[in-house]
Design a protein around this motif. Structure first.
Motif, PDB file in Angstrom:
ATOM      1  N   TYR A 106      -2.753 -91.061  -5.810  1.00 49.69           N
ATOM      2  CA  TYR A 106      -1.888 -91.914  -5.003  1.00 49.69           C
ATOM      3  C   TYR A 106      -2.478 -92.013  -3.598  1.00 49.69           C
ATOM      4  CZ  TYR A 106       1.484 -90.828  -8.681  1.00 49.69           C
ATOM      5  OH  TYR A 106       2.105 -90.669  -9.891  1.00 49.69           O
ATOM      6  N   ARG A 117      -3.214 -88.207  -2.435  1.00 51.62           N
ATOM      7  CA  ARG A 117      -2.668 -87.114  -3.213  1.00 51.62           C
ATOM      8  C   ARG A 117      -3.095 -87.273  -4.664  1.00 51.62           C
ATOM      9  NH1 ARG A 117       1.276 -85.022  -6.458  1.00 51.62           N
ATOM     10  NH2 ARG A 117       2.446 -86.924  -6.880  1.00 51.62           N
ATOM     11  N   PHE A 159      -1.567 -93.035   9.707  1.00 52.39           N
ATOM     12  CA  PHE A 159      -2.375 -92.108   8.930  1.00 52.39           C
ATOM     13  C   PHE A 159      -2.484 -92.572   7.487  1.00 52.39           C
ATOM     14  CE2 PHE A 159      -2.971 -88.721  11.930  1.00 52.39           C
ATOM     15  CZ  PHE A 159      -1.870 -88.793  12.771  1.00 52.39           C
ATOM     16  N   GLY A 189      -2.025 -77.438  -9.469  1.00 46.23           N
ATOM     17  CA  GLY A 189      -2.731 -77.000  -8.279  1.00 46.23           C
ATOM     18  C   GLY A 189      -2.060 -77.488  -7.014  1.00 46.23           C
ATOM     19  N   ALA A 190      -2.802 -77.517  -5.956  1.00 45.59           N
ATOM     20  CA  ALA A 190      -2.255 -77.964  -4.676  1.00 45.59           C
ATOM     21  C   ALA A 190      -1.908 -79.437  -4.758  1.00 45.59           C
ATOM     22  CB  ALA A 190      -3.259 -77.723  -3.561  1.00 45.59           C
ATOM     23  N   ASP A 191      -0.693 -79.767  -4.422  1.00 40.81           N
ATOM     24  CA  ASP A 191      -0.288 -81.170  -4.479  1.00 40.81           C
ATOM     25  C   ASP A 191       0.096 -81.690  -3.115  1.00 40.81           C
ATOM     26  OD1 ASP A 191       3.208 -81.343  -4.973  1.00 40.81           O
ATOM     27  OD2 ASP A 191       2.066 -79.529  -4.530  1.00 40.81           O
ATOM     28  N   GLY A 192      -0.392 -81.026  -2.075  1.00 40.00           N
ATOM     29  CA  GLY A 192      -0.138 -81.536  -0.736  1.00 40.00           C
ATOM     30  C   GLY A 192      -0.975 -82.770  -0.470  1.00 40.00           C
ATOM     31  N   LEU A 193      -0.679 -83.421   0.625  1.00 38.58           N
ATOM     32  CA  LEU A 193      -1.377 -84.626   1.036  1.00 38.58           C
ATOM     33  C   LEU A 193      -2.636 -84.270   1.825  1.00 38.58           C
ATOM     34  CD1 LEU A 193       1.808 -86.492   2.214  1.00 38.58           C
ATOM     35  CD2 LEU A 193       0.373 -87.234   0.321  1.00 38.58           C
ATOM     36  N   PHE A 197      -1.448 -93.409   0.439  1.00 36.83           N
ATOM     37  CA  PHE A 197      -0.300 -93.685   1.293  1.00 36.83           C
ATOM     38  C   PHE A 197      -0.761 -94.099   2.686  1.00 36.83           C
ATOM     39  CE2 PHE A 197       2.637 -91.374  -1.516  1.00 36.83           C
ATOM     40  CZ  PHE A 197       1.791 -90.495  -2.151  1.00 36.83           C
ATOM     41  N   GLY A 231      -0.750 -83.270 -10.822  1.00 43.90           N
ATOM     42  CA  GLY A 231       0.474 -82.470 -10.919  1.00 43.90           C
ATOM     43  C   GLY A 231       0.243 -80.983 -10.937  1.00 43.90           C
ATOM     44  N   LEU A 284       6.950 -93.006   5.919  1.00 42.91           N
ATOM     45  CA  LEU A 284       6.142 -93.632   4.879  1.00 42.91           C
ATOM     46  C   LEU A 284       6.208 -95.156   5.028  1.00 42.91           C
ATOM     47  CD1 LEU A 284       4.455 -93.409   2.284  1.00 42.91           C
ATOM     48  CD2 LEU A 284       6.621 -93.482   1.008  1.00 42.91           C
ATOM     49  N   TYR A 313       1.109 -93.664   6.380  1.00 43.06           N
ATOM     50  CA  TYR A 313       2.234 -93.135   7.131  1.00 43.06           C
ATOM     51  C   TYR A 313       2.128 -93.616   8.575  1.00 43.06           C
ATOM     52  CZ  TYR A 313       3.915 -89.820   3.606  1.00 43.06           C
ATOM     53  OH  TYR A 313       4.458 -89.239   2.481  1.00 43.06           O
ATOM     54  N   PHE A 361      -4.919 -85.931   4.668  1.00 43.21           N
ATOM     55  CA  PHE A 361      -4.780 -86.992   5.665  1.00 43.21           C
ATOM     56  C   PHE A 361      -6.098 -87.337   6.334  1.00 43.21           C
ATOM     57  CE2 PHE A 361      -0.213 -87.613   6.243  1.00 43.21           C
ATOM     58  CZ  PHE A 361       0.324 -86.502   5.621  1.00 43.21           C
ATOM     59  N   GLY A 362      -6.226 -88.597   6.749  1.00 44.47           N
ATOM     60  CA  GLY A 362      -7.266 -88.982   7.673  1.00 44.47           C
ATOM     61  C   GLY A 362      -6.864 -88.585   9.083  1.00 44.47           C
TER      62      GLY A 362
END
Lengths: 113, 117
Positions: B33, B95, B91, B101-105, B35, B99, B47, B37, B107-108
């Protein structure tokens, strides 16, 4: 109103002291996250918790600790081992690890004096 | 590891004009995904728009639209009819859809958008 509450908004700490940042959500979300934001930088993941009583290190976990004893709460402790703790800290939550949309709190600005 | 690059630290646009913010990313995954922000001076992360990588159609939300080029790993944001309230840091974020492991975002570094009246 449902949402994520971070407190305090501004926090000052003396060098060598531990400090705890609060993050509470009433959205019934399983997953919660802590990010750090520095000037000119994007957000970086410190710790995350995909379910209560479990948490994992993110990309920059050194000098930080967390707990997840309750579903609605995910406090972050900045320890004296964190060499450069002055930053803006954001907490976020999602319904679960598979959800796409994250909801953010309004952040805590931590300054070491 | 995934990386997100925003090559424009700052952009300026006249009110009512159109502006495009650039974002490229690097990943070995096929399902993910993306995004955009918005972070206004209040520093609340909002968002703006979301894109699923498996969807070829570009996402649109009112005056905000994206140009998603999966092969080029590019995800730009177009803001039409710019308004003073659009002034903020923007930003781009990634992601994984796995589903596990780490599922945090990820970011640039952000683009500071200035709207000139």
């Amino acid at each position: 109103d449902g949402g994520i509450t971070q407190s305090p908004k501004y926090l000052f700490r003396k060098e060598g002291q531990n400090v705890t940042l609060s993050c509470e959500q009433n959205l019934n979300h399983d997953a919660m996250y802590w990010y750090r934001q520095d000037p000119g930088q994007g957000l970086r993941l410190i710790y995350y918790s995909q379910i209560v009583n479990d948490f994992q290190k993110g990309d920059i976990a050194e000098g930080y600790s967390v707990s997840r004893e309750k579903k609605e709460s995910f406090p972050l402790t900045v320890t004296s081992a964190q060499k450069n703790p002055t930053a803006f800290y954001l907490c976020a939550s999602k319904l679960d690890r598979w959800s796409t949309e994250a909801f953010f709190g309004q952040g805590t600005r931590l300054t070491v004096v | 590891a995934q990386t997100v690059t925003q090559s424009q630290p700052e952009m300026s646009v006249q009110e009512a004009e159109t502006v495009t913010l650039s974002c490229t990313y690097d990943t070995s995954e096929s399902d993910y995904y993306l995004f955009w922000y918005k972070q206004p001076p209040s520093r609340q992360m909002i968002l703006v728009i979301r894109q699923e990588a498996y969807k070829q159609q570009n996402a649109t939300e009112n005056r905000f639209s994206v140009n998603f080029q999966k092969a080029a790993k590019s995800f730009s944001l177009k803001i039409s009819d710019s308004q003073l309230g659009d002034a903020a840091m923007y930003f781009c974020a990634y992601r994984s859809a796995s589903g596990g492991g780490a599922d945090g975002l990820t970011f640039g570094k952000g683009t500071h958008l200035i709207i000139q009246p």
